[in-house]
Design an enzyme around this catalytic site. Structure first.
Site, PDB file in Angstrom:
ATOM      1  N   GLU A 177      -0.933  -5.866   8.761  1.00  0.00           N
ATOM      2  CA  GLU A 177       0.716  -6.238   8.582  1.00  0.00           C
ATOM      3  C   GLU A 177       1.579  -5.737   9.142  1.00  0.00           C
ATOM      4  OE1 GLU A 177       2.169  -4.921   4.182  1.00  0.00           O
ATOM      5  OE2 GLU A 177       0.432  -6.702   3.580  1.00  0.00           O
ATOM      6  N   GLU A 179      -5.319  -9.594   1.016  1.00  0.00           N
ATOM      7  CA  GLU A 179      -5.005  -8.994   0.201  1.00  0.00           C
ATOM      8  C   GLU A 179      -3.983  -9.807  -1.000  1.00  0.00           C
ATOM      9  OE1 GLU A 179      -2.309  -5.225   1.160  1.00  0.00           O
ATOM     10  OE2 GLU A 179      -3.315  -5.368   2.870  1.00  0.00           O
TER      11      GLU A 179
HETATM   12  O1  AHR Z   1      -2.327  -3.035  -1.382  1.00  0.00           O
HETATM   13  C1  AHR Z   1      -0.983  -2.024  -1.578  1.00  0.00           C
HETATM   14  C2  AHR Z   1      -0.213  -2.347  -0.461  1.00  0.00           C
HETATM   15  O2  AHR Z   1       0.647  -3.271  -0.101  1.00  0.00           O
HETATM   16  C3  AHR Z   1      -1.148  -2.529   0.782  1.00  0.00           C
HETATM   17  O3  AHR Z   1      -1.177  -1.422   1.700  1.00  0.00           O
HETATM   18  C4  AHR Z   1      -0.615  -3.424   2.480  1.00  0.00           C
HETATM   19  O4  AHR Z   1      -1.557  -3.567   3.239  1.00  0.00           O
HETATM   20  C5  AHR Z   1       0.525  -4.596   1.637  1.00  0.00           C
HETATM   21  O5  AHR Z   1       1.962  -3.955   2.150  1.00  0.00           O
END
Ligand code: AHR
Length: 512
Positions: free
Chosen positions: A185, A319
């Site tokens: 991110e 994610e």
């Molecule tokens: O999964 C939790 C968080 O969500 C991670 O650290 C981040 O990459 C995302 O914003």
């Protein structure tokens, strides 16, 4: 393939007809779409995986035996580590050797990070569960040199100082690192970079962070995954376009094989939905929101197709999952939530989206594996419970590396208040032995659905159904078997399979 279309199907019906065309086949459903994510966050690593060798909780070199056995049973293909946002503040040297630096975890509760779970413990954990490494290197606060040295430490067989250090720390042989994420991110917690700035970093890391393992120089080479979009906003389209365009014209000196996509099912970031004690309204809203994954995957696949029509670069949804309000009394920075029947349906719907896009989506990592967000497993000291989402992953095992087979159906509609959703979802695939498998989800929490599937070559069908008394039913430490799969009866005669799907259920059937 006719997919479920919101709003055009007739009113609720008790019967849904599916047709499988077994003469046709699609892409391989890469087993990596069942990947996991373990960040140094809350009880995800510490307590969830790592209890230390002196713990009373049965462990092997500090890693919980109960958790390892449960993860082996779902054949986890890869584990992304050490983050997440944590990865962009992680300095690997703190986590090796006999004397570990004690640092902070400012992203997640500001707690102390003991660094007792580091590189060797992660690789040992992977070895114990039989998964591949997906390492995320620090682009935000690290340097290309630090990342390059980590890879040299892990992979070289030459007698360098770093290789000798690895051997002294207990592992003379080089490790295999299958996947490497370059940042996380980077448009947000990873450093708020512009597309151009990130691209310049990506080129440098891609060039210098090398894998020296002799066994990974050919077809088993380490795949590099760049930070990709995190939603639907114009800035993410610009980001994706920039990276893909640059890649299309890339020099020999840098390359990548994957582009990540992050997408949580959250509905709203302030005042998030509860993970327990909710009703049908929350159920319907969350499932409507989760189906946005289809639009995102289609949109970004479309952009990638423009620059990479041969689909060399995988879209890696590294994610995804539900993100609810923290459980009352828990540390809000630890992202502890319960996991209900709703999450099982949510997982099935997303896995089916990935399967339909199997040609491009070749890897995905649910967030997160243990005790954090949409977890597979929850632990409390010596206790462990398997969540409804875990059971979905177990039921989907036959789809790992199976070949997609098109299914045609009219999904019908499930309506609650202002929300209308496809009532049924389904995928089919042939496993590596040629056996045909079918997954059918009944989203409707109030009505059973009678299913008729035509085009089924075979004599016998058997399978399992996962359902629960209520949409918010959970497995707890006290009642761990409220949401567990049970056998389902299905009739197969003259090429037609008939079965009844209970309300709010996930069913997996095989045909012989
Ligand atoms: O999964 C939790 C968080 O969500 C991670 O650290 C981040 O990459 C995302 O914003």
């Amino acid at each position: 393939m006719i997919l479920a279309v919101i709003g055009i199907a007739p009113a609720q019906t008790d019967k849904v007809k599916l047709t499988i065309d077994t003469s046709k086949s699609g892409a391989k459903i890469d087993r990596n779409i069942f990947g996991q994510f373990a960040e140094h966050l809350g009880y995800g690593v510490y307590e969830g995986i790592w209890v230390g060798p002196d713990s009373k909780i049965p462990n092997t070199r500090g890693i919980r035996n109960d958790v390892v056995a449960a993860l082996k049973a779902i054949r986890v293909p890869n584990v992304r580590w050490p983050g997440g946002c944590f990865a962009d503040e992680y300095h690997w040297r703190n986590g090796i050797g006999p004397h570990r630096a004690v640092t902070l975890n400012p992203n997640w509760g500001g707690v102390v990070e003991p660094n007792t779970f580091g590189t060797h413990e992660y690789m040992d954990f992977l070895d114990q569960i039989g998964a591949e490494a997906y390492l995320s290197v620090n682009v935000g606060s690290g340097t290309p040199q630090e990342a390059a040295e980590w890879l040299e430490y892990l992979t070289t067989i030459q007698a360098t100082t770093l290789a000798k250090q690895r051997a002294a720390n207990g592992h003379p042989a080089p490790y295999k690192i299958a996947y490497l994420g370059i940042g996380n991110e980077s448009w947000d917690c990873g450093g708020n970079m512009s597309p151009d700035y990130y691209l310049s970093q990506l080129k440098i890391y891609s060039r210098f962070v090398r894998n020296f393992n002799p066994a990974q120089q050919g077809k088993d080479q380490m795949l590099k995954i760049a930070v990709g979009p995190g939603g639907n906003e114009p800035r993410f389209i610009e980001w994706t376009e920039s990276i893909m365009k640059a890649w299309q014209n890339h020099q020999w000196s840098w390359d990548l094989q994957g582009l990540s996509l992050h997408n949580y099912t959250v509905v709203r970031w302030d005042n998030k939905f509860a993970s327990v004690g909710f009703g049908e309204s929350d159920y319907a809203q969350i499932l409507k929101s989760t189906l946005e994954m289809e639009d995102l995957v289609s949109k970004y696949s479309g952009i990638m197709d423009k620059y990479d029509p041969q689909k060399k670069i995988a879209l890696v949804v590294d994610e995804w999952g539900s993100w609810y309000a923290p459980l009352p009394g828990s540390n809000p920075g630890f992202l502890v939530q319960q996991n209900s029947m709703r999450d099982a349906i949510l997982a099935a719907l997303n896995l089916n989206i990935f399967a339909r896009h199997a040609g491009r989506v070749r890897m995905a990592n649910i967030a997160q594996m243990i005790n954090v967000l949409q977890a597979m497993i929850m632990t409390d000291k010596e206790k462990m419970v398997l969540t409804p989402t875990y059971h979905v992953y177990k039921m989907y095992l036959p789809f790992q590396d199976a070949t997609f087979v098109p299914v045609n159906f009219n999904a019908g509609v499930y309506t609650h208040e202002q929300i209308s959703l496809p009532r049924v979802d389904a995928i089919a695939a042939r496993d590596t032995t040629g056996k045909l498998w079918l997954e059918i989800t009944n989203v409707d929490p109030n009505h059973a659905v009678d299913i008729e599937v035509t085009g089924i070559p075979g004599k016998k069908a058997s399978g399992q159904i996962l359902t629960a008394p209520k949409v918010d039913s959970v497995n707890s430490f006290q009642s761990p078997n409220t949401v567990v799969p049970k056998p389902v009866s299905a009739k197969l005669e003259s090429g037609m399979l008939t079965l009844r799907l209970e309300p709010k259920s996930v069913t997996v059937i095989s045909v012989e």
